[in-house]
Design an enzyme around this catalytic site. Sequence first.
Site, PDB file in Angstrom:
ATOM      1  N   GLU A   1     108.897  52.063  66.246  1.00 31.23           N
ATOM      2  CA  GLU A   1     107.667  52.763  65.857  1.00 31.23           C
ATOM      3  C   GLU A   1     106.939  53.363  67.068  1.00 31.23           C
ATOM      4  O   GLU A   1     106.962  52.800  68.162  1.00 31.23           O
ATOM      5  CB  GLU A   1     106.738  51.782  65.144  1.00 31.23           C
ATOM      6  CG  GLU A   1     105.422  52.386  64.663  1.00 31.23           C
ATOM      7  CD  GLU A   1     104.470  51.362  64.071  1.00 31.23           C
ATOM      8  OE1 GLU A   1     103.542  51.768  63.349  1.00 31.23           O
ATOM      9  OE2 GLU A   1     104.636  50.152  64.353  1.00 31.23           O
TER      10      GLU A   1
ATOM     11  N   CYS B   1     106.632  49.472  59.884  1.00 32.77           N
ATOM     12  CA  CYS B   1     105.885  48.303  60.362  1.00 32.77           C
ATOM     13  C   CYS B   1     105.081  47.613  59.251  1.00 32.77           C
ATOM     14  O   CYS B   1     105.655  46.978  58.369  1.00 32.77           O
ATOM     15  CB  CYS B   1     105.002  48.720  61.533  1.00 32.77           C
ATOM     16  SG  CYS B   1     104.493  47.333  62.600  1.00 32.77           S
TER      17      CYS B   1
ATOM     18  N   LYS C   1     103.641  56.973  57.740  1.00 26.92           N
ATOM     19  CA  LYS C   1     103.297  55.582  57.441  1.00 26.92           C
ATOM     20  C   LYS C   1     102.121  55.535  56.470  1.00 26.92           C
ATOM     21  O   LYS C   1     101.082  56.156  56.700  1.00 26.92           O
ATOM     22  CB  LYS C   1     102.945  54.864  58.743  1.00 26.92           C
ATOM     23  CG  LYS C   1     102.617  53.378  58.588  1.00 26.92           C
ATOM     24  CD  LYS C   1     102.311  52.784  59.952  1.00 26.92           C
ATOM     25  CE  LYS C   1     101.972  51.305  59.881  1.00 26.92           C
ATOM     26  NZ  LYS C   1     101.656  50.757  61.223  1.00 26.92           N
TER      27      LYS C   1
END
Length: 264
Positions: free
Chosen positions: A43, A147, A113
């Site tokens: 990430e 994540c 995300k």
Amino acid sequence: MKKKIALLQMDVTVGDVDRNYYHVEELVETAVKESPDILVLPETWNTGFYPTDHLPQEADKNGERTQTLLSQLAKKHAVNIVGGSVATLRDNKVYNTSYIVNREGTVISQYDKIHSFTPAKEEKFFQGGEQTHRFYLDEIPCSSVTCYDIRFPEIIRTTTLQGVDLFFVPAQWPTMRQRHWEILNTARAIENQMFLCAVNACGYIGKIKCAGNSLLLDPWGDELLHLGDSEEVAIGTIDLSVTDDIRRKINVFRDRKPNIYHLD
């Protein structure tokens, strides 16, 4: 069908964007010596996961630098690249964006995300995404989240109901919650009966140490690879021929009862 996957567990330098782009190229050149089919990055490898007011200046405008680099590397080595994620600037907003590039160097999918990590005030600096994505690499149905997204099983199941055999999770996950990282990724692989490749960063974000411990899991949740806590490039092989047999033995998708699930 067997495929070799390279996990690029990178020590990301916070704020040193040029160094990080150069280092990604180094790691890719190391990984391709083993002729993998897919490369996977962590990430926010361009800036580090460090939400600050400086992000608009450091973020990749429209993702142009990232897409150019990953496309060149993918085409040069005829390899698929799951580009982890990078901080991108679009319409004066910063996004945490993943780019997926095929062997021809074409960007075939991108994902912002969705879930901001509020304990780090990510939502104050990054714009959240609003769509899942699904794509094919060498005819394998794939998807990814980033994540903190892994803590939300609804989003993963939303995509896997469309058919997913290989899932990716780039992250910068801290050592203090390493056990969560291992358990959550393993649970997502088991409950969705898919191969899962979770690539974490290592090194430090200020005083916080990233855990590393990147994972390659099979649909039973068994570890094919479990890396340490330092920078490392590792190659694992998945055998997709086992997936159908596993799903026949315990058919969770057939046995679901969505008419009684209420998630709102």
